[in-house]
Design a protein around this motif. Sequence first.
Motif, mmCIF file in Angstrom:
data_model
loop_
_atom_site.group_PDB
_atom_site.id
_atom_site.type_symbol
_atom_site.label_atom_id
_atom_site.label_comp_id
_atom_site.label_asym_id
_atom_site.label_seq_id
_atom_site.Cartn_x
_atom_site.Cartn_y
_atom_site.Cartn_z
ATOM 1 N N PRO A 60 0.831 -1.201 0.000
ATOM 2 C CA PRO A 60 0.000 0.000 0.000
ATOM 3 C C PRO A 60 0.868 1.254 0.000
ATOM 4 O O PRO A 60 2.007 1.227 0.449
ATOM 5 N N TRP A 92 -6.167 4.764 2.155
ATOM 6 C CA TRP A 92 -5.685 3.386 2.240
ATOM 7 C C TRP A 92 -5.759 2.959 3.692
ATOM 8 O O TRP A 92 -5.375 3.714 4.580
ATOM 9 N N TYR A 94 -4.587 -0.108 6.298
ATOM 10 C CA TYR A 94 -3.816 -1.327 6.532
ATOM 11 C C TYR A 94 -3.234 -1.278 7.932
ATOM 12 O O TYR A 94 -3.185 -0.228 8.568
ATOM 13 N N ASP A 95 -2.798 -2.417 8.395
ATOM 14 C CA ASP A 95 -2.168 -2.557 9.706
ATOM 15 C C ASP A 95 -0.675 -2.747 9.462
ATOM 16 O O ASP A 95 -0.247 -3.838 9.096
ATOM 17 N N THR A 100 0.545 -9.583 6.438
ATOM 18 C CA THR A 100 -0.661 -10.270 5.991
ATOM 19 C C THR A 100 -0.365 -11.463 5.085
ATOM 20 O O THR A 100 -1.263 -12.228 4.779
ATOM 21 N N VAL A 116 3.035 -6.933 4.010
ATOM 22 C CA VAL A 116 1.665 -6.416 4.052
ATOM 23 C C VAL A 116 1.233 -6.175 2.611
ATOM 24 O O VAL A 116 1.714 -5.264 1.954
ATOM 25 N N PHE A 119 -5.129 -5.241 2.092
ATOM 26 C CA PHE A 119 -5.531 -3.984 2.712
ATOM 27 C C PHE A 119 -6.752 -3.419 2.004
ATOM 28 O O PHE A 119 -7.308 -4.063 1.105
ATOM 29 N N TYR A 120 -7.163 -2.217 2.410
ATOM 30 C CA TYR A 120 -8.386 -1.589 1.916
ATOM 31 C C TYR A 120 -8.096 -0.235 1.272
ATOM 32 O O TYR A 120 -7.121 0.436 1.606
ATOM 33 N N VAL A 131 -8.457 -0.671 11.107
ATOM 34 C CA VAL A 131 -8.024 -1.811 10.299
ATOM 35 C C VAL A 131 -7.101 -2.647 11.174
ATOM 36 O O VAL A 131 -6.167 -2.117 11.775
ATOM 37 N N THR A 133 -5.093 -6.538 11.351
ATOM 38 C CA THR A 133 -4.739 -7.864 10.845
ATOM 39 C C THR A 133 -4.880 -8.859 11.985
ATOM 40 O O THR A 133 -4.469 -8.575 13.118
ATOM 41 N N VAL A 146 -7.761 -9.725 7.415
ATOM 42 C CA VAL A 146 -7.674 -8.314 7.774
ATOM 43 C C VAL A 146 -9.101 -7.802 7.899
ATOM 44 O O VAL A 146 -9.867 -7.855 6.949
#
Length: 153
Positions: A60, A92, A94-95, A100, A116, A119-120, A131, A133, A146
Amino acid sequence: MTLRFPMKEGQDLVVVNTHNSAYDTGTLKKKEMEHLRSFLLSEYEKGNYLIVGGDWNQFPTGIHSHEDTYAGMDSAKTTTIEPDFMPQGWRWGYDPATPTNRSLKLPYRADTPTAVIDFYLVSPNISLIEVQTVPLNFQPSDHHPVRARFHLQ
């Protein structure tokens, strides 16, 4: 995969599950991303809410910490999504603390290469609340789930 949920106000909540190509020279993934961008912008112009999540097979925007490690994973060509991929306001999610995805070259161990790549992406009319994981030591899969929470504005 695209799911469309009609909203009371006339717009749709459009949820996209993406799984971008991993094993290409970069040309296929580029076409996939161009198509996705065009689709998302068209849907947003209609007033719809958009959530995209899944295995992007890319890093990301804003995360580079796994690039060296991930270079040793399988034969996938992984890149980082450019910061200007989407217009301002798209976010974006994400963790960054929990990988992931893991390499499949060997059984999982603590020193297995990870990254990673799940994600979104959400449209400007959606607040990304959280967010996270879910670390499962990659027992059921080479990916961790996630989960995320959103608020439609």
